[in-house]
Design an enzyme around this catalytic site. Structure first.
Site, mmCIF file in Angstrom:
data_model
loop_
_atom_site.group_PDB
_atom_site.id
_atom_site.type_symbol
_atom_site.label_atom_id
_atom_site.label_comp_id
_atom_site.label_asym_id
_atom_site.label_seq_id
_atom_site.Cartn_x
_atom_site.Cartn_y
_atom_site.Cartn_z
ATOM 1 N N GLU A 180 13.922 -2.911 7.266
ATOM 2 C CA GLU A 180 13.375 -4.188 7.712
ATOM 3 C C GLU A 180 13.780 -5.279 6.727
ATOM 4 O O GLU A 180 13.601 -5.114 5.519
ATOM 5 C CB GLU A 180 11.850 -4.062 7.814
ATOM 6 C CG GLU A 180 11.445 -3.129 8.945
ATOM 7 C CD GLU A 180 10.087 -2.469 8.757
ATOM 8 O OE1 GLU A 180 9.406 -2.751 7.759
ATOM 9 O OE2 GLU A 180 9.715 -1.656 9.629
ATOM 10 N N SER B 54 9.537 -0.657 13.390
ATOM 11 C CA SER B 54 9.344 0.597 14.140
ATOM 12 C C SER B 54 9.707 1.745 13.226
ATOM 13 O O SER B 54 10.693 2.451 13.455
ATOM 14 C CB SER B 54 10.261 0.621 15.372
ATOM 15 O OG SER B 54 10.067 -0.495 16.187
ATOM 16 N N GLU B 55 8.920 1.929 12.175
ATOM 17 C CA GLU B 55 9.311 2.868 11.132
ATOM 18 C C GLU B 55 9.508 4.285 11.667
ATOM 19 O O GLU B 55 10.441 4.991 11.262
ATOM 20 C CB GLU B 55 8.270 2.888 10.001
ATOM 21 C CG GLU B 55 8.204 1.603 9.185
ATOM 22 C CD GLU B 55 7.302 0.554 9.826
ATOM 23 O OE1 GLU B 55 6.610 0.868 10.814
ATOM 24 O OE2 GLU B 55 7.293 -0.589 9.325
ATOM 25 N N GLN C 156 10.003 -1.181 2.491
ATOM 26 C CA GLN C 156 9.518 -2.212 1.563
ATOM 27 C C GLN C 156 8.213 -1.812 0.888
ATOM 28 O O GLN C 156 7.892 -2.317 -0.183
ATOM 29 C CB GLN C 156 9.298 -3.526 2.299
ATOM 30 C CG GLN C 156 10.574 -4.232 2.679
ATOM 31 C CD GLN C 156 10.275 -5.497 3.455
ATOM 32 O OE1 GLN C 156 9.222 -6.086 3.320
ATOM 33 N NE2 GLN C 156 11.222 -5.904 4.284
ATOM 34 N N PHE D 125 3.461 7.176 4.589
ATOM 35 C CA PHE D 125 2.398 7.889 5.308
ATOM 36 C C PHE D 125 2.673 7.836 6.811
ATOM 37 O O PHE D 125 2.434 8.788 7.549
ATOM 38 C CB PHE D 125 1.019 7.272 5.027
ATOM 39 C CG PHE D 125 0.596 7.334 3.575
ATOM 40 C CD1 PHE D 125 0.871 8.432 2.791
ATOM 41 C CD2 PHE D 125 -0.105 6.280 2.999
ATOM 42 C CE1 PHE D 125 0.471 8.494 1.461
ATOM 43 C CE2 PHE D 125 -0.505 6.325 1.679
ATOM 44 C CZ PHE D 125 -0.209 7.441 0.902
ATOM 45 N N HIS E 51 -0.853 -1.310 -0.223
ATOM 46 C CA HIS E 51 0.492 -1.610 -0.711
ATOM 47 C C HIS E 51 0.745 -1.037 -2.115
ATOM 48 O O HIS E 51 1.700 -1.429 -2.766
ATOM 49 C CB HIS E 51 0.709 -3.129 -0.776
ATOM 50 C CG HIS E 51 1.120 -3.741 0.538
ATOM 51 N ND1 HIS E 51 0.633 -3.315 1.743
ATOM 52 C CD2 HIS E 51 1.965 -4.764 0.823
ATOM 53 C CE1 HIS E 51 1.160 -4.045 2.714
ATOM 54 N NE2 HIS E 51 1.975 -4.928 2.187
#
Lengths: 320, 322
Positions: free
Chosen positions: B29, B57-58, B80, B86, B128
């Site tokens: 991304e 859309s990981e 990122q 996960f 994060h």
């Protein structure tokens, strides 16, 4: 592909499944299987429209796809029986059967998980300058998986040469599409601008015709196509079902489904003598496949983690 | 001698490998504009066919890379944010990692997953700030945590060339580090090869990622009283057990400092293996994040959950009985 060839594939898958179920019941095949009896037209018709160098990814109910794409029935049976001569050297079994030589990038036990894998492979083949295509099978239950819908977006956005085949057999294990799916399979394709159509998934020729059009579109740069093959699973979700006997469909429903048998539909299209010859030839081939599987050696437990790493790296043992 | 930053080392490694091998491609991304810098300049050099800006859309693009790898490509995915792992644990641990064995060796899945900014960046809060390398080591996915610029270059190059999936965690705490090094001296670093950053005779401190720099600082502080050896495993899976055993032959005492949660963290494995198989003359010690930690927002709370130099110093002193 002639009508007789299509019939041969349907008969091969049907006979293979019957023998495999017997081997489950006699304990030769451990772990059980997800038989695709009744759904053979989808496997036979789709693969008949593909070239040998095209690739597929399959589902937990994948025996038909793997055989139709050209895997050796004897090595497939040996794989189910956990023998070293199996397609995956007894490391995959029913739910992970793979034959990279025949373009089978693996059956997958997680619902919908192989759809992005086929799509990535299709993209890579185009990058390499070939006009090969990939085809991804998935069930009606998979169209509620996020990863599948994300993949529809990617495939359409990047015009990836992939054919998306939804085998809608009416039951996600025990759940009917009406109970699990808001909207529809075709509606999901429409949302991403993917051409889509419903196909009679009990008719091998209808499936072949639709897939040929979809594969042509993919090959010529037209991007993905979704086919909803409406079919019916004659037998249990899994052979385990014969023990637990969950009731989620009526006898009448099953009888009505079985009345449209792809074996009969395609069999009626060829001369009786041809059909009888194919049946005899298939029976002999499958008897030999069973014999080959039973005669093949069991793997050596010392090699349980062979192939864990492509580089040959060896893991530490679990005990000193 | 050029002063190489850790981020530039990552960027250089990707560029060099793309130059060397046309099968290497990059997905992620915002990689076109290089939001993290790791992919800076790649789009201009290699074009959109090899540098793919993906939708958010990981799960799809992670398994997309698996399929591309099976068909002969060598994709590198940049994430990122470490917590995205996960989201794609299924696609890495349950798909990419398992295909070699499940297919009986018919295929390989050479995908690299790069995390340029793993662990806490002050006050990036609960979702994060994770540093989930222990999870990947646990399932057997090759797992790399470079501490320095030259190791970042060398390990990333090796990861891209490896025929198995490899996760490369670049700790945010190390991204700003720089190293005076001749670019010609940059070279691949083999997985499973640890590095002794500082020799010592009293105690071995095994430090992971950016904590190597903290361990070196603590070793300096203690130099008058305790001789500390700083061992950086560099890759956590495979782990350089022989290198650790050799170090413990010299010191006999072990302290591990590891920025993952205590229970089932890599620190636990290092201590357990040393206790079972290596020379220890004193009980080993661990300095880690707390059990089950979720990093809170406020800077003081965030820092309170991470291993500190003070904790490490105390653990070293305890281990040597000072």
């Amino acid at each position: 592909m002639t009508a007789a060839d299509l019939y041969r594939t349907v008969a091969l898958i049907r006979g293979f499944e019957q023998r495999a179920v017997e081997l489950v019941r006699t304990g030769v095949i451990s772990g059980g299987i997800h038989p695709c009896t009744g759904q053979e037209a989808v496997a036979a018709g789709t693969c008949a429209a593909l070239r040998p160098d095209d690739v597929i990814t399959s589902t937990h109910r994948g025996h038909g796809h793997v055989l139709a794409k050209g895997a050796d029935p004897a090595r497939m049976m040996a794989e189910l029986a956990g023998r070293t001569t199996g397609l995956n050297q007894a490391r995959g079994g029913s739910m992970h059967a793979a034959d990279f030589g025949a373009g089978v990038l693996g059956a997958n036990a997680i619902v919908g998980a192989a759809v992005p894998i086929a799509t990535g492979a299709a993209w890579a083949m185009r990058q390499q300058g070939s006009d090969r295509v990939a085809l991804a099978y998935f069930g009606d239950g998979a169209v509620s998986q996020g990863v599948v819908l994300e993949t529809f977006n990617l495939a359409a956005l990047w015009r990836v040469p992939v054919v998306l085949v939804c085998e809608n057999n009416g039951f996600a294990t025990s759940m009917r599409p009406a109970d699990t799916m808001a909207g529809s399979v075709l509606g999901r394709a429409a949302a991403f601008g993917i051409p889509a159509s419903a196909v009679d998934g009990m008719d091998p020729q209808a499936v072949l015709d639709a897939t040929a059009e979809a594969a042509d579109r993919a090959r010529s740069g037209g991007g993905p196509t979704l086919l909803e093959c409406v079919t019916f699973r004659f037998d249990a979700h899994h052979t385990w079902e014969h023990t637990a006997r969950p009731r989620y469909r009526t006898d009448d429903e099953v009888a009505a489904g079985r009345a449209r048998d792809p074996l009969e539909i395609q069999g009626a299209r060829i001369p009786a003598a041809t059909r009888a010859a194919i049946d005899a030839e298939t029976a002999a081939l499958l008897d030999e496949a069973v014999r080959f599987a039973l005669d093949s050696p069991h793997p050596d437990p010392a090699g349980a983690l062979d192939h864990l790493y492509a580089t040959g790296m060896r893991p530490r043992a679990g005990a000193l | 001698m050029p002063n190489l930053s850790y981020l530039k080392a990552l960027n250089r490694a990707i560029g060099d490998e793309m130059e060397r091998d046309p099968a290497v491609c990059v997905l992620g991304e915002d990689i076109g504009v290089a939001v993290t810098y790791a992919t800076a300049g790649l789009l201009r050099r290699f074009g959109r066919d090899r540098v793919l800006d993906t939708p958010i859309s990981e799960q799809a693009f992670t398994s997309f890379a698996t399929g591309a790898a099976m068909a002969g490509m060598r994709p590198l995915i940049e994430f990122q944010i470490p917590a995205l792992l996960f989201l794609v644990f299924e696609q890495i641990a349950n798909q990419a990692h398992k295909f070699s064995l499940m297919t009986g060796g018919q295929t390989r899945v050479p995908v690299t997953y790069l995390l340029p900014g793993s662990g806490s960046r002050d006050s990036w809060a609960g979702q994060h700030s994770d540093h989930p390398y222990s999870l990947f080591a646990h399932v057997g996915v090759k797992t790399v945590v470079p501490a320095t610029a030259s190791d970042a270059y060398g390990l990333l190059v090796t990861a891209i060339r490896d025929d198995d999936p490899v996760v490369v965690f670049a700790p945010s705490g190390a991204l700003a580090s720089r190293e005076n090094i001749d670019f010609d001296a940059l070279a691949p670093v083999p997985l499973g090869s640890g590095r002794v950053h500082r020799s010592g005779t009293d105690v071995t401190v095994v430090a992971v990622g950016h904590l190597v720099h903290d361990a070196l600082a603590v070793a300096d502080d203690l130099a008058g009283s305790v001789s500390v050896e700083v061992f950086d495993p560099r890759s956590l899976y495979p782990f350089d057990w022989q290198g650790l055993a050799a170090s413990l032959e010299r010191t006999g005492r072990l302290v591990v400092v590891d920025d993952s949660n205590r229970t089932c963290g890599i620190g636990a494995e290092i201590v357990a293996t040393a206790a079972e198989e290596m020379r220890l003359t004193a009980p080993p010690r661990r300095v880690t994040r707390p059990d089950g930690a979720v990093l809170p927002f406020a800077r003081e709370l965030d820092l309170a959950c991470q291993p500190t130099r003070g904790q490490l110093r105390a653990a070293v002193e305890k281990a040597v009985g000072v």
